[in-house]
Design a protein around this motif. Structure first.
Motif, mmCIF file in Angstrom:
data_model
loop_
_atom_site.group_PDB
_atom_site.id
_atom_site.type_symbol
_atom_site.label_atom_id
_atom_site.label_comp_id
_atom_site.label_asym_id
_atom_site.label_seq_id
_atom_site.Cartn_x
_atom_site.Cartn_y
_atom_site.Cartn_z
ATOM 1 N N VAL A 183 11.093 17.811 -8.578
ATOM 2 C CA VAL A 183 10.540 16.930 -7.548
ATOM 3 C C VAL A 183 11.642 16.504 -6.582
ATOM 4 C CG1 VAL A 183 9.469 14.670 -7.126
ATOM 5 C CG2 VAL A 183 8.667 16.113 -9.008
ATOM 6 N N VAL A 184 11.311 16.512 -5.282
ATOM 7 C CA VAL A 184 12.220 16.062 -4.229
ATOM 8 C C VAL A 184 11.619 14.802 -3.613
ATOM 9 C CG1 VAL A 184 13.302 16.640 -2.015
ATOM 10 C CG2 VAL A 184 12.980 18.417 -3.774
ATOM 11 N N LEU A 185 12.397 13.729 -3.551
ATOM 12 C CA LEU A 185 11.873 12.447 -3.093
ATOM 13 C C LEU A 185 11.331 12.529 -1.671
ATOM 14 C CD1 LEU A 185 11.415 9.501 -3.879
ATOM 15 C CD2 LEU A 185 13.691 8.977 -2.988
ATOM 16 N N ALA A 186 12.012 13.246 -0.803
ATOM 17 C CA ALA A 186 11.550 13.367 0.580
ATOM 18 C C ALA A 186 10.180 14.030 0.646
ATOM 19 C CB ALA A 186 12.561 14.169 1.402
ATOM 20 N N GLU A 187 9.936 14.994 -0.230
ATOM 21 C CA GLU A 187 8.637 15.672 -0.240
ATOM 22 C C GLU A 187 7.541 14.753 -0.748
ATOM 23 O OE1 GLU A 187 9.195 19.235 -2.472
ATOM 24 O OE2 GLU A 187 10.487 20.167 -0.958
ATOM 25 N N ALA B 5 0.833 -1.203 0.000
ATOM 26 C CA ALA B 5 0.000 0.000 0.000
ATOM 27 C C ALA B 5 0.869 1.256 0.000
ATOM 28 C CB ALA B 5 -0.923 -0.009 1.211
ATOM 29 N N THR B 6 1.959 1.229 0.773
ATOM 30 C CA THR B 6 2.869 2.371 0.796
ATOM 31 C C THR B 6 3.498 2.586 -0.568
ATOM 32 O OG1 THR B 6 3.374 2.050 3.141
ATOM 33 C CG2 THR B 6 4.968 3.320 1.858
ATOM 34 N N ARG B 7 3.895 1.504 -1.216
ATOM 35 C CA ARG B 7 4.498 1.625 -2.546
ATOM 36 C C ARG B 7 3.511 2.223 -3.538
ATOM 37 N NH1 ARG B 7 5.535 -0.453 -7.503
ATOM 38 N NH2 ARG B 7 7.747 -0.569 -8.125
ATOM 39 N N ARG B 8 2.263 1.748 -3.512
ATOM 40 C CA ARG B 8 1.247 2.285 -4.422
ATOM 41 C C ARG B 8 1.019 3.763 -4.166
ATOM 42 N NH1 ARG B 8 -1.331 -2.646 -3.186
ATOM 43 N NH2 ARG B 8 -2.721 -1.599 -1.714
ATOM 44 N N ALA B 9 0.980 4.153 -2.890
ATOM 45 C CA ALA B 9 0.752 5.555 -2.549
ATOM 46 C C ALA B 9 1.923 6.429 -2.997
ATOM 47 C CB ALA B 9 0.533 5.693 -1.043
ATOM 48 N N LEU B 10 3.144 5.944 -2.806
ATOM 49 C CA LEU B 10 4.317 6.686 -3.265
ATOM 50 C C LEU B 10 4.298 6.835 -4.785
ATOM 51 C CD1 LEU B 10 7.060 5.056 -1.009
ATOM 52 C CD2 LEU B 10 6.441 7.486 -1.003
ATOM 53 N N LEU B 11 3.906 5.784 -5.466
ATOM 54 C CA LEU B 11 3.845 5.813 -6.928
ATOM 55 C C LEU B 11 2.812 6.838 -7.404
ATOM 56 C CD1 LEU B 11 5.189 4.340 -9.305
ATOM 57 C CD2 LEU B 11 3.316 2.688 -9.234
ATOM 58 N N ALA B 12 1.654 6.842 -6.764
ATOM 59 C CA ALA B 12 0.600 7.779 -7.152
ATOM 60 C C ALA B 12 1.006 9.221 -6.861
ATOM 61 C CB ALA B 12 -0.699 7.437 -6.425
ATOM 62 N N GLU B 13 1.585 9.449 -5.694
ATOM 63 C CA GLU B 13 2.016 10.798 -5.340
ATOM 64 C C GLU B 13 3.164 11.256 -6.225
ATOM 65 O OE1 GLU B 13 2.143 14.410 -2.989
ATOM 66 O OE2 GLU B 13 0.640 12.925 -3.571
ATOM 67 N N GLY B 14 4.080 10.324 -6.517
ATOM 68 C CA GLY B 14 5.174 10.665 -7.414
ATOM 69 C C GLY B 14 4.672 11.027 -8.797
ATOM 70 N N LYS C 159 11.234 9.471 4.447
ATOM 71 C CA LYS C 159 12.142 9.446 3.302
ATOM 72 C C LYS C 159 12.764 8.060 3.163
ATOM 73 C CE LYS C 159 16.057 11.624 3.658
ATOM 74 N NZ LYS C 159 17.074 12.723 3.685
ATOM 75 N N GLY C 160 13.034 7.422 4.317
ATOM 76 C CA GLY C 160 13.614 6.082 4.277
ATOM 77 C C GLY C 160 12.710 5.087 3.577
ATOM 78 N N ALA C 161 11.396 5.226 3.762
ATOM 79 C CA ALA C 161 10.457 4.320 3.094
ATOM 80 C C ALA C 161 10.526 4.492 1.581
ATOM 81 C CB ALA C 161 9.042 4.582 3.590
ATOM 82 N N ALA C 162 10.645 5.741 1.136
ATOM 83 C CA ALA C 162 10.740 5.995 -0.301
ATOM 84 C C ALA C 162 12.010 5.385 -0.872
ATOM 85 C CB ALA C 162 10.701 7.496 -0.567
ATOM 86 N N TYR C 163 13.115 5.543 -0.153
ATOM 87 C CA TYR C 163 14.379 4.959 -0.621
ATOM 88 C C TYR C 163 14.317 3.435 -0.583
ATOM 89 C CZ TYR C 163 16.937 9.344 -1.008
ATOM 90 O OH TYR C 163 17.380 10.583 -1.425
#
Length: 204
Positions: free
Chosen positions: A31-35, A10-19, A44-48
Motif C-alpha cells: 500500500v502507498v499512502l498517496a494512492e 469526514a476526510t479522516r473516516r474516508a481515508l480510514l475506510a479506503e486504507g 497526500k498532504g491530507a493523509a499525512y
C-alpha cells in the motif's frame, strides 16, 4: 453548511475506510499512502495531516478492526446470562472472526510485523484480551474457576486462540454452494471447550 471540523472528520473516516480496503486486499507493504489519498479524491498532504505516515494509518486501521472483533465478542457474550456460557460464546465469536479475510490479513498476519510485537499485543490487550480477562475474573469471583492470577491465564488462552484463529483462516473456506465451511470452527471450539473445562472446579 458543513463546518471545517466536520469536513476534516469526514476526510479522516474516508481515508480510514479506503486504507482498510487496500490493506486487506494488498497487504501492508504494497500500500502507498498517496494512492490511498487519491482513491478518495484527497491530497497526500491530507493523509499525512491525519495519520502522519502509512504506519500511522495502518495503526488506526488495526485499532478499528480490533474494536470490531471486541464488539462481536462482547455482543455474543451478552446474549447469555450464565458467566460460563458467556465465556464460551465470546471465544467462539473471536474464532469465527478469523473467517473474515479482511480481519485475518490486517490483525493476524500484517499487524504483528508492521507494528511490532509489543504494539500489536498492546492493541490486542485493550480489546479482545480485555474481554477475556474480565470474563475470567467473573468466573473466579463466582467460584466457577479456582482463584489464580488472571494475567498469565489470559495470555495463555489468548495466545492459543490467536494461533487457532490463524489456522482457521487457512482451514476455513467457501463450500461449492458458496457458504462458509463451519466444520473446522466447530472442531476448534470443541477442543477449546475441553481445554477450558479443565479450569472448572468440580461440582460441590
Amino acid at each position: 453548511m458543513t463546518s471545517r471540523a466536520e469536513q476534516r472528520a469526514a476526510t479522516r473516516r474516508a481515508l480510514l475506510a479506503e486504507g482498510r480496503r487496500r490493506f486487506a486486499r494488498d497487504g501492508f507493504h504494497e500500500v502507498v499512502l498517496a494512492e490511498v489519498a487519491h482513491g478518495i479524491g484527497a491530497t497526500k498532504g491530507a493523509a499525512y495531516h491525519h495519520f502522519g505516515s502509512k504506519a500511522g494509518l495502518f495503526h488506526a486501521v488495526v485499532e478499528e478492526a480490533q474494536r470490531e472483533v471486541a464488539e462481536r465478542v462482547a455482543g455474543a457474550a451478552a446474549e447469555h446470562d450464565d458467566p460460563w456460557e458467556q465465556l464460551l460464546a465470546g471465544c467462539r465469536a473471536f474464532l469465527a472472526a478469523s473467517s473474515d479475510p479482511d480481519l485475518r490479513r490486517i490483525i493476524l498476519i500484517d499487524a504483528p510485523t508492521a507494528l511490532g510485537w509489543n504494539e500489536w499485543r498492546a492493541l490486542d490487550e485493550s480489546s479482545s484480551a480485555r474481554h477475556l480477562a474480565e470474563a475470567l475474573e467473573s468466573l473466579i469471583a463466582a467460584g466457577v474457576i479456582a482463584p489464580q492470577p488472571v494475567e498469565p491465564l489470559t495470555r495463555l488462552l489468548s495466545g492459543a486462540m490467536n494461533e487457532a484463529a490463524l489456522w482457521l483462516a487457512q482451514a476455513t473456506g467457501p463450500t461449492p454452494g458458496g457458504q462458509r465451511d463451519g466444520s473446522a470452527l466447530d472442531a476448534t471450539m470443541a477442543a477449546l471447550t475441553r481445554l477450558l473445562e479443565g479450569l472448572r472446579r468440580p461440582p460441590g
